[in-house]
Write a protein that holds these residues in place. Sequence first.
Motif, PDB file in Angstrom:
ATOM      1  N   THR A   2      58.051  -9.667   0.545  1.00 50.19           N
ATOM      2  CA  THR A   2      56.636  -9.320   0.637  1.00 50.19           C
ATOM      3  C   THR A   2      56.424  -7.864   0.247  1.00 50.19           C
ATOM      4  OG1 THR A   2      56.296 -10.915   2.404  1.00 50.19           O
ATOM      5  CG2 THR A   2      54.641  -9.205   2.147  1.00 50.19           C
ATOM      6  N   SER A   3      55.461  -7.630  -0.671  1.00 52.07           N
ATOM      7  CA  SER A   3      55.139  -6.272  -1.099  1.00 52.07           C
ATOM      8  C   SER A   3      54.104  -5.658  -0.169  1.00 52.07           C
ATOM      9  CB  SER A   3      54.594  -6.291  -2.529  1.00 52.07           C
ATOM     10  OG  SER A   3      55.575  -6.742  -3.428  1.00 52.07           O
ATOM     11  N   ARG A   4      54.183  -4.328  -0.056  1.00 52.56           N
ATOM     12  CA  ARG A   4      53.234  -3.621   0.792  1.00 52.56           C
ATOM     13  C   ARG A   4      52.798  -2.334   0.118  1.00 52.56           C
ATOM     14  NH1 ARG A   4      54.710  -1.844   6.286  1.00 52.56           N
ATOM     15  NH2 ARG A   4      52.446  -1.668   6.429  1.00 52.56           N
ATOM     16  N   VAL A   5      51.564  -1.923   0.428  1.00 50.45           N
ATOM     17  CA  VAL A   5      51.089  -0.619   0.000  1.00 50.45           C
ATOM     18  C   VAL A   5      50.797   0.201   1.251  1.00 50.45           C
ATOM     19  CG1 VAL A   5      48.712  -1.460  -0.228  1.00 50.45           C
ATOM     20  CG2 VAL A   5      49.374   0.667  -1.350  1.00 50.45           C
ATOM     21  N   THR A   6      51.283   1.441   1.267  1.00 52.54           N
ATOM     22  CA  THR A   6      51.071   2.343   2.396  1.00 52.54           C
ATOM     23  C   THR A   6      50.686   3.717   1.856  1.00 52.54           C
ATOM     24  OG1 THR A   6      53.434   2.848   2.450  1.00 52.54           O
ATOM     25  CG2 THR A   6      52.640   1.120   3.945  1.00 52.54           C
ATOM     26  N   LEU A   7      50.344   4.608   2.765  1.00 56.12           N
ATOM     27  CA  LEU A   7      49.950   5.964   2.398  1.00 56.12           C
ATOM     28  C   LEU A   7      51.088   6.918   2.697  1.00 56.12           C
ATOM     29  CD1 LEU A   7      46.315   6.010   3.879  1.00 56.12           C
ATOM     30  CD2 LEU A   7      47.054   5.289   1.586  1.00 56.12           C
ATOM     31  N   PHE A  78      37.215 -14.296  -9.239  1.00 56.24           N
ATOM     32  CA  PHE A  78      37.317 -12.999  -9.908  1.00 56.24           C
ATOM     33  C   PHE A  78      38.622 -12.298  -9.536  1.00 56.24           C
ATOM     34  CE2 PHE A  78      36.510  -8.379  -9.879  1.00 56.24           C
ATOM     35  CZ  PHE A  78      36.199  -8.181 -11.220  1.00 56.24           C
ATOM     36  N   LEU A  79      38.934 -12.255  -8.238  1.00 51.58           N
ATOM     37  CA  LEU A  79      40.166 -11.603  -7.797  1.00 51.58           C
ATOM     38  C   LEU A  79      41.397 -12.336  -8.322  1.00 51.58           C
ATOM     39  CD1 LEU A  79      39.197 -10.699  -4.119  1.00 51.58           C
ATOM     40  CD2 LEU A  79      39.324  -9.143  -6.082  1.00 51.58           C
ATOM     41  N   ASP A  80      41.311 -13.648  -8.413  1.00 47.49           N
ATOM     42  CA  ASP A  80      42.444 -14.412  -8.958  1.00 47.49           C
ATOM     43  C   ASP A  80      42.679 -14.085 -10.430  1.00 47.49           C
ATOM     44  OD1 ASP A  80      42.796 -15.588  -6.499  1.00 47.49           O
ATOM     45  OD2 ASP A  80      41.774 -17.462  -7.037  1.00 47.49           O
ATOM     46  N   LEU A  81      41.612 -13.850 -11.182  1.00 52.33           N
ATOM     47  CA  LEU A  81      41.758 -13.465 -12.580  1.00 52.33           C
ATOM     48  C   LEU A  81      42.351 -12.063 -12.706  1.00 52.33           C
ATOM     49  CD1 LEU A  81      38.406 -14.871 -14.044  1.00 52.33           C
ATOM     50  CD2 LEU A  81      40.719 -15.680 -14.559  1.00 52.33           C
ATOM     51  N   VAL A  82      41.956 -11.167 -11.815  1.00 46.93           N
ATOM     52  CA  VAL A  82      42.570  -9.826 -11.786  1.00 46.93           C
ATOM     53  C   VAL A  82      44.077  -9.964 -11.560  1.00 46.93           C
ATOM     54  CG1 VAL A  82      42.685  -7.654 -10.510  1.00 46.93           C
ATOM     55  CG2 VAL A  82      40.455  -8.664 -11.026  1.00 46.93           C
ATOM     56  N   HIS A  83      44.439 -10.798 -10.606  1.00 49.45           N
ATOM     57  CA  HIS A  83      45.859 -11.012 -10.287  1.00 49.45           C
ATOM     58  C   HIS A  83      46.599 -11.626 -11.467  1.00 49.45           C
ATOM     59  CE1 HIS A  83      49.329 -11.383  -7.811  1.00 49.45           C
ATOM     60  NE2 HIS A  83      49.271 -12.697  -7.654  1.00 49.45           N
ATOM     61  N   ALA A  84      45.988 -12.600 -12.128  1.00 48.23           N
ATOM     62  CA  ALA A  84      46.622 -13.261 -13.274  1.00 48.23           C
ATOM     63  C   ALA A  84      46.876 -12.292 -14.416  1.00 48.23           C
ATOM     64  CB  ALA A  84      45.759 -14.428 -13.750  1.00 48.23           C
ATOM     65  N   ALA A  85      46.057 -11.240 -14.508  1.00 49.64           N
ATOM     66  CA  ALA A  85      46.241 -10.236 -15.551  1.00 49.64           C
ATOM     67  C   ALA A  85      47.300  -9.202 -15.177  1.00 49.64           C
ATOM     68  CB  ALA A  85      44.912  -9.534 -15.837  1.00 49.64           C
ATOM     69  N   ALA A 141      41.323 -11.498   2.515  1.00 51.80           N
ATOM     70  CA  ALA A 141      42.571 -11.391   3.294  1.00 51.80           C
ATOM     71  C   ALA A 141      43.741 -12.160   2.674  1.00 51.80           C
ATOM     72  CB  ALA A 141      42.339 -11.837   4.737  1.00 51.80           C
ATOM     73  N   PRO A 142      43.572 -13.406   2.256  1.00 47.51           N
ATOM     74  CA  PRO A 142      44.718 -14.111   1.657  1.00 47.51           C
ATOM     75  C   PRO A 142      45.073 -13.628   0.260  1.00 47.51           C
ATOM     76  CG  PRO A 142      42.768 -15.511   1.624  1.00 47.51           C
ATOM     77  CD  PRO A 142      42.400 -14.292   2.423  1.00 47.51           C
ATOM     78  N   ARG A 143      44.276 -12.699  -0.274  1.00 44.54           N
ATOM     79  CA  ARG A 143      44.543 -12.188  -1.614  1.00 44.54           C
ATOM     80  C   ARG A 143      45.011 -10.737  -1.574  1.00 44.54           C
ATOM     81  NH1 ARG A 143      40.428 -16.033  -2.186  1.00 44.54           N
ATOM     82  NH2 ARG A 143      40.720 -17.442  -3.975  1.00 44.54           N
ATOM     83  N   GLN A 144      45.522 -10.277  -0.440  1.00 44.00           N
ATOM     84  CA  GLN A 144      46.076  -8.935  -0.334  1.00 44.00           C
ATOM     85  C   GLN A 144      47.486  -8.897  -0.919  1.00 44.00           C
ATOM     86  OE1 GLN A 144      44.747  -6.835   3.605  1.00 44.00           O
ATOM     87  NE2 GLN A 144      45.033  -9.012   4.056  1.00 44.00           N
ATOM     88  N   LEU A 145      47.938  -7.685  -1.185  1.00 44.93           N
ATOM     89  CA  LEU A 145      49.254  -7.496  -1.782  1.00 44.93           C
ATOM     90  C   LEU A 145      50.358  -8.113  -0.929  1.00 44.93           C
ATOM     91  CD1 LEU A 145      50.763  -6.113  -4.158  1.00 44.93           C
ATOM     92  CD2 LEU A 145      51.055  -4.125  -2.653  1.00 44.93           C
ATOM     93  N   ASP A 146      50.253  -7.983   0.387  1.00 43.58           N
ATOM     94  CA  ASP A 146      51.326  -8.520   1.241  1.00 43.58           C
ATOM     95  C   ASP A 146      51.243 -10.042   1.388  1.00 43.58           C
ATOM     96  OD1 ASP A 146      49.118  -8.610   2.870  1.00 43.58           O
ATOM     97  OD2 ASP A 146      49.936  -7.330   4.442  1.00 43.58           O
ATOM     98  N   HIS A 147      50.265 -10.657   0.727  1.00 41.76           N
ATOM     99  CA  HIS A 147      50.211 -12.123   0.600  1.00 41.76           C
ATOM    100  C   HIS A 147      50.416 -12.529  -0.857  1.00 41.76           C
ATOM    101  CE1 HIS A 147      48.802 -13.168   4.713  1.00 41.76           C
ATOM    102  NE2 HIS A 147      48.275 -11.947   4.678  1.00 41.76           N
ATOM    103  N   ASP A 148      51.058 -11.629  -1.608  1.00 39.75           N
ATOM    104  CA  ASP A 148      51.297 -11.851  -3.033  1.00 39.75           C
ATOM    105  C   ASP A 148      49.990 -11.963  -3.805  1.00 39.75           C
ATOM    106  OD1 ASP A 148      52.889 -12.076  -5.288  1.00 39.75           O
ATOM    107  OD2 ASP A 148      52.881 -14.267  -5.223  1.00 39.75           O
ATOM    108  N   GLY A 149      49.000 -11.162  -3.411  1.00 43.87           N
ATOM    109  CA  GLY A 149      47.725 -11.113  -4.102  1.00 43.87           C
ATOM    110  C   GLY A 149      47.478  -9.741  -4.699  1.00 43.87           C
ATOM    111  N   PRO A 150      46.287  -9.497  -5.263  1.00 47.87           N
ATOM    112  CA  PRO A 150      46.033  -8.249  -5.978  1.00 47.87           C
ATOM    113  C   PRO A 150      45.457  -7.116  -5.127  1.00 47.87           C
ATOM    114  CG  PRO A 150      44.229  -9.762  -6.355  1.00 47.87           C
ATOM    115  CD  PRO A 150      45.224 -10.497  -5.484  1.00 47.87           C
TER     116      PRO A 150
END
Length: 588
Positions: A2-7, A78-85, A141-150
Amino acid sequence: MTSRVTLGESDFLFDGQPRRILSGALHYFRIHPDLWADRIEKARLLGLNTIETYVPWNDHEPVPGAWTTEGMLDLGRFLDLVHAAGLHAIVRPGPYICAEYDNGGLPAWLFTDPEVGIRRFEPRFMTAVESYLRRVYDIVAPRQLDHDGPVVLVQIENEYGAYGRDDDYLRALVDITRDAGITVPLTTVDQPEDDMLQNGSLPDLLKTGSFGSRSPERLATLRRHQPTGPLMCSEYWNGWFDFWGGEHHVTSAEEQARDLDALLASGASVNLYMFHGGTNFGFTNGANDKGVYEPTVTSYDYDAPLDEAGRPTEKFFAFREVFAKYADVPTGVLERALPSPTPDLRPVSHASLLDSLEHLGSWAATGDEPALFDELGHYRGLLALEAELPAGPSTLRVAEVRDRASVFVDGARVGTLERARGDRELALPAGRTLTIVVEDQGRVNYERRIGEPKGLVGPVTIEGCAAAWSALPIDLGRLDEAPDRPWVESEEARDGILRFAFDLDEQADLFLETSALGKGVAFVNGFALGRYWSQGPQHTLYVPGPATRAGANELVLVELDGAPGLPAFAAAADLGPVRRDTLAAQGA
């Protein structure tokens, strides 16, 4: 894994590794959904790694409980298309977004209860906000980076420091956001002024800046208020918007690129506002009123790197050279645009607007004051009002017009009352029936006049006396219904509902030339292009290719003023005489 983004201390960390966010704003609700993938791909070719979007509450929930994500409002797609790109996403759900959008994105129905405390910690407002945000976060929420989303960042409120200070309100928004499953870092944005940065955020939120010039200086102000954490300009104003009666704003591509270079050289992340502006389709434009009411035009071109029709501009290529100094930029080639087709328009028929009203709504008695849009649950567009006249000539007096009223006596136009001119009265000839068509020209999207009701604000009198009024909310979505409407075949009609035909070999982006028209709204094959107005600055309306079809097409105009000429198609956009600004110093 699982990927994560932090500060980090000075960077965004993706799985512990520093990464700069190079983002561009794309508002899905200002772009035909069949063109989302095209615009996203062009963002990637510019060198961006992230797409940012606002979320307009008023579109998603036009009346209480009527939640929609259909068509142009399908945020998940829209978010799914961002992720696909292969790009990341930043989501900014407000609830207030400004964005030069109708009512700043807040639903007009929120304001019908005067006890509701807008943009503050007030129970009724917070109940509505929580319901809205949870619906948005069900998508996000299900499209966050830690859910393999964008999605890598979510913003809390919007430029709140320019509005007020209410830490309890901001904290409640954070609590709702976290409880709804949002785990990515949360941000706020304010102009880099001490009081705004102090008032518009909380200690545990990442402060970001909004500005369009003098980047090193403004980043230094931001750093004083936030000693650690990544620096980010999350609204880099690389252009500006236009209002009716003004000029088309343009900024120097060379100057903007130079300042963008200085921003990136400081180590900061950036979000271009806008990468691609798009269009205020239908009746979605906002307005400003800082003493004078100024409605925003239909085009939201914004002099952005990608123009309203999705074509790269000089600014696109200048910015790509800058991004190439700091990141790997794809090598794909973007061709400059060819002229658009200019098919012949053939007048087909017309119908009087007044004679068509019964097909576009239902009359209802409203008492001795004309009903306001908001009282009828009709929050955009046009409203018809009617009253019987006393014998002989008379005078119509109105406390305030919001925003423009076309006045008819026995079906004949006798004048117009305009908010921007401060009109308050009109002499009426003798007659039996007074009909007024009121246009909401766009709700104020900034500062204290947000949420004001639309219509003829009372007292409204005829020759000093009250009248018995009826109202009909005009539903232009019904233009294609009721085949028994009194259509008349004509090539000469210039007023009312006008129908034209044109043919295309294939779907194509078009530009409808409106300089010979008066004032109104245009539809192609039922798709609402938006408003036009002879006073400009813009004299073309963008027609997205997916709204057209191979073979026969239809253009419908609802012309309110009476057009001196006929519409045509142009080979390119005409957004009006240019006002060449220096680097943007205003607020968006």
